[in-house]
Design an enzyme around this catalytic site. Structure first.
Site: not given
Ligand code: FAD
Length: 608
Positions: A35, A167, A173
């Site tokens: 990455e 995660y 959070d």
């Molecule tokens: P989600 O999958 O939407 O989830 C976030 C949290 O909200 C979880 O706890 C989930 O359980 C909860 N949640 C959300 N919606 C619901 C729902 N409808 N019902 C129940 N629970 C819900 N950030 C960047 O800005 N740029 C990047 O390029 C980037 N790359 C990343 C790559 C990896 C491999 C990882 C692990 C993280 C990366 N991040 C990046 C960070 C990421 O954007 C943050 O961790 C962000 O806070 C959560 O994104 P997510 O896609 O996991 O969110």
């Protein structure tokens, strides 16, 4: 190609994960990926691409590029992703977040990568924009990664492979100040992850972690609730003590006490911290691989040493054993994956070739493939511009006072002998490894006024995994005809043409700047100069000399005398005149010795 298909092809996945599609596994059955993030400066971007070029030689299954927090790097991420897929030729996954992204912007990003032949997206919610605590859905945008996954599947069907974030310790959070998520919050997080997969994600990459048992438990918990897709562990080698504390603090990652105990006494010694990071990363990966998981994702932080060292320690890559599937780097763009024939002229300028052939309806392919195509794009100004680091090297090595042709011969000879790393006619760093077989002879012919810009030695049936001339993987045999491409004066060309009459195995094409062509072959004959014989396959002939492409290439080749080299000198420097003179009077010559068994290409240069 979708990363999931590559993974399924490489790893002998368990029955519940699907079946192997027969793609050959490049590293036993371990899949690894790197990455990167978009650098802040232009120099940083240049350096990143140089680094990627070096890292990609080890054949990662894919590389990914992050989407800056809050969409701050959108254009740069799109540009880098495009260049990764099409110039570095590595399977590319682009991260995409919902932060500050109304749906039309999301679609613009997806349409852009689709048109650039990229098939992989890491779909994320993203963090709240700077200065905000909570994620707030932008007007006309999405509130979570699940919605983004659904949207991509609805709008783009099956085109994209979709990866989502997982995660192992639950999303930060829901991790309390004590450092733990409640069992309920952890289970909710898992259930939500399953919804992302059920909505169409086919791969999970995890957040960084330093307690391998937590990761293994997470995988097990995912399996328990029916998540079947591969779960790729995200490994971040510790490079620097403060950075490590900052990152783990931000992600609320658990740090096992033995790691803190090991770091404490060495925390001010960066080299020792790095060495420990490599040791720790290696041990974590060993444990993961031993559990039967065969994928490793390395958060490189745009650094190469630790990531490569871990893979070397694991025996997944070897510095001296780099396997090439073709003599040139095979494209990954979905529109040109079948391409397997190229004219030899661009051997040292693959990016230029790709740029000039972007958008062809069909690429030369197969033993009987036609390598000619009338629609080469014109060489554009940017093709003569180099990354600044390379330009600096050229300045150091090639900007010397030039009084006459002898000075030019001297510098070409030095390059052929491997004493210089840069060359105006090459995008590569130094010579290709096979050149060491003939570099003494090259050094000599350059001093005689045959200014070489491309060459290959004859090869008569060497094993296809030979470290110097091999390609195509083990089990086959490779062949090539000796080839030389050079500039020489009209007088020398006349002498060469005369001598060729006594060397019937030699064929040549020569052209000057104006396009006057002299040759002893038909203009429609295409000459295969590299081919390979592999078990249960057709003969593969990836490199050819064809007159039609030669005439196209010559415009680019002649331009380097001025745009590539002379322009490095101050405007009034007399060296510029010497270079222009050579460009105006010399011919570009492509010479093949078709007797790849007994021929001696260099014999013809004696006494000229
Ligand atoms: P989600 O999958 O939407 O989830 C976030 C949290 O909200 C979880 O706890 C989930 O359980 C909860 N949640 C959300 N919606 C619901 C729902 N409808 N019902 C129940 N629970 C819900 N950030 C960047 O800005 N740029 C990047 O390029 C980037 N790359 C990343 C790559 C990896 C491999 C990882 C692990 C993280 C990366 N991040 C990046 C960070 C990421 O954007 C943050 O961790 C962000 O806070 C959560 O994104 P997510 O896609 O996991 O969110």
């Amino acid at each position: 190609m979708k990363v999931i298909d590559k993974i399924r092809g490489c790893v002998s996945v368990s029955a519940e994960e699907g079946s192997c599609n027969g793609t050959t596994a490049p590293h036993g059955n371990v899949v690894f990926s790197f990455e990167f993030f978009p650098p802040k400066t232009e120099d940083g971007v240049d350096n990143l691409f140089e680094r990627m070029d070096r890292m990609v030689v080890h054949n990662p299954t894919f590389c990914d590029i992050t989407w800056g927090a809050g969409g701050s790097t959108a254009d740069l991420t799109l540009d880098i992703a495009n260049r990764m897929q099409n110039m570095v030729c590595v399977e590319t996954m682009m991260h995409l977040t919902c932060t500050n992204m109304p749906v039309h912007k999301i679609d613009h990003a997806l349409d852009t990568i689709k048109s650039n032949g990229i098939q992989n997206v890491l779909a994320l919610r993203g963090d709240p924009p700077h200065g905000q605590d909570k994620f707030v859905q932008v007007d006309g945008g999405f509130s979570c990664a699940l919605d983004l996954v659904k949207h991509i599947r609805d709008k783009y069907g099956d085109y994209f492979g979709i990866t989502v974030a997982g995660y192992p310790e639950a999303h930060p959070d829901v991790i309390s100040p004590t450092g733990l998520a409640t069992p309920e919050a952890y289970q909710n997080d898992l259930a939500y992850l399953k919804r992302k997969v059920d909505a169409g994600a086919d791969l999970i990459i995890t957040q960084l972690f330093y307690d391998t048992d937590i990761f293994l438990k997470f995988v097990n918990d995912c399996r328990q609730i029916g998540i079947k897709c591969p779960i790729v562990p995200g490994i971040m080698p510790i490079n620097n003590y403060k950075g490590f504390l900052r990152m783990t603090g931000f992600c609320k990652t658990k740090i096992p006490p033995e790691i803190m105990a090991a770091l404490e006494p060495i925390k001010d010694n960066e080299e020792a911290v790095k060495a420990y990071g490599i040791h720790l990363g290696t041990e974590m990966c060993k444990k993961i691989l031993a559990s039967g998981i065969k994928t490793i994702h390395l958060y490189t932080l745009n650094m190469e040493k630790s990531a490569l060292a871990i893979l070397m320690n694991l025996g997944v890559i070897e510095e001296t054993k780099v396997s090439r599937s073709l003599p040139w780097r095979r494209p990954t763009n979905v529109f040109r994956v079948k391409e397997d024939v190229r004219p030899i002229f661009w051997a040292n300028r693959p990016k230029s070739y790709i740029t000039r052939t972007i958008g062809w309806d069909e690429y030369p392919h197969g033993r009987w493939g036609d390598s000619r195509n009338a629609s080469y794009g014109a060489p554009s100004n940017h093709q003569f511009m180099r990354p600044r680091t390379r330009d600096k090297k050229l300045h150091e090595e090639w900007v010397v006072p030039l009084n006459n042709i002898d000075d030019i011969c001297e510098i070409f000879s030095k390059y052929a002998l491997g004493k210089l790393r840069s060359n105006p006619w090459s995008e590569l760093d130094g010579l290709q490894p096979e050149t060491q077989i003939i570099n003494e002879q090259l050094g000599t012919v350059n001093l005689r006024g045959f200014l070489t810009i491309n060459s290959q030695p004859a090869v008569n049936g060497q094993k296809s995994d030979s470290p110097i001339v091999g390609w195509g993987g083990p089990g086959g045999y490779v062949y090539q005809k000796a080839y030389l491409e050079f500039f020489c004066s009209g007088q020398k060309l006349n002498a060469l043409v005369e001598k060729c009459k006594a060397f019937p195995s030699l064929t040549y094409l020569a052209v000057n700047k104006e396009g006057t062509l002299i040759s002893n072959v038909s203009q429609t004959d295409v000459n295969a100069v590299t081919w390979g014989v592999f078990p249960a396959k057709e003969i593969i002939q990836p490199t050819v000399v064809d007159p039609a492409s030669f005439v196209i290439w010559k415009d680019e080749a002649f331009e380097f005398w001025t745009k590539g080299w002379a322009q490095l000198y101050p405007e009034t420097d007399p060296s510029r005149k010497v270079l222009e003179q050579v460009r105006n009077t010399h011919f570009l010559v492509s010479l093949v010795d078709n007797d790849y068994i007994n021929g001696d290409l260099f014999a013809i240069f004696k006494d000229i």
